[in-house]
Design an enzyme around this catalytic site. Structure first.
Site, PDB file in Angstrom:
ATOM      1  N   CYS A   1      50.708  29.897  43.406  1.00  0.00           N
ATOM      2  CA  CYS A   1      50.034  29.858  42.101  1.00  0.00           C
ATOM      3  C   CYS A   1      50.429  31.078  41.255  1.00  0.00           C
ATOM      4  O   CYS A   1      51.588  31.225  40.907  1.00  0.00           O
ATOM      5  CB  CYS A   1      48.522  29.715  42.280  1.00  0.00           C
TER       6      CYS A   1
ATOM      7  N   HIS B   1      48.042  24.839  45.089  1.00  0.00           N
ATOM      8  CA  HIS B   1      47.386  25.579  46.177  1.00  0.00           C
ATOM      9  C   HIS B   1      47.548  24.813  47.486  1.00  0.00           C
ATOM     10  O   HIS B   1      46.797  23.877  47.740  1.00  0.00           O
ATOM     11  CB  HIS B   1      45.898  25.764  45.865  1.00  0.00           C
TER      12      HIS B   1
ATOM     13  N   GLU C   1      46.628  25.707  50.298  1.00  0.00           N
ATOM     14  CA  GLU C   1      45.409  25.887  51.106  1.00  0.00           C
ATOM     15  C   GLU C   1      44.295  24.930  50.695  1.00  0.00           C
ATOM     16  O   GLU C   1      43.309  24.785  51.406  1.00  0.00           O
ATOM     17  CB  GLU C   1      44.948  27.352  51.041  1.00  0.00           C
TER      18      GLU C   1
END
EC number: 4.3.2.10
Length: 196
Positions: free
Chosen positions: A77, A178, A180
């Site tokens: 990001c 992202h 994650e």
């Protein structure tokens, strides 16, 4: 495996740690130059604003350190945007690993909201970072600025216009989304990075 997450004043580190835990990987969060230099892999995350993040990195010499690393580095990001040469966000000169410039979304259609928040697909996937993933896999995005398409683009996403959702140069990789927060697809990408 010595995996380091670069510590600086741009959040989301906790969610990256949880995602790594889910795939059985442990990471140390640090801004210590020696520890970062001796890592097997380095993750450079980021949520926040470009100019204050760059100021923090410069004050600690982390901008120069990151550019000098020879092991695999993954920017996430804002981390990826800071690895580009310039960001329109507060007119910020960035680290300059990638030649691409970071620009603000300027939709002409009022129904298109900025920031882009939510799931979008990634396509034209290149490199082993995306090994085993189908074109048009969905990832989770939150951003108002984007890296233009260029020589280092390894994944493309369309929002307002096509832009780089993945970049690669030498040992440096970056993703705009992202991983994650991108479920199985994101976990596969993190695994691929760790296994490089």
């Amino acid at each position: 495996m010595n995996l380091i997450i670069v510590k600086y004043n741009a959040g989301n580190i906790q969610s990256v740690l949880y995602a790594l835990e889910r795939i059985g990987a442990e990471a140390v969060v640090t801004d210590d130059h020696e520890k970062i230099k001796s890592a097997d892999k380095v993750i450079f995350p980021g949520v926040g604003e470009a100019s204050s993040a760059m100021r923090y990195l410069k004050e600690r010499g982390l901008d120069v350190l990151l550019k000098s690393l020879t092991q695999p580095v993954l920017g996430v990001c804002l981390g990826m945007q800071l690895m580009c040469k310039y960001s329109e966000e507060n007119d910020t000169k960035c680290i300059g690993i990638f030649d691409e410039e970071v620009k603000q979304f300027k939709p002409t259609d009022k129904s298109i909201k900025v920031p882009q928040i939510g799931w979008n697909n990634i396509y034209n996937l290149k490199t082993d970072l995306f090994k085993g993933l189908a074109d048009n896999s969905y990832c989770y995005f939150v951003h108002s600025y984007y890296a233009a398409l260029g020589a280092h683009t390894i994944a493309t996403t369309n929002y307002v216009q096509p832009y780089s959702s993945g970049l690669h140069r030498d040992n440096f990789y970056g993703v705009q989304f992202h991983p994650e927060k991108s479920a199985q697809v994101g976990e596969s990408i993190l695994k691929n990075f760790i296994e490089m």
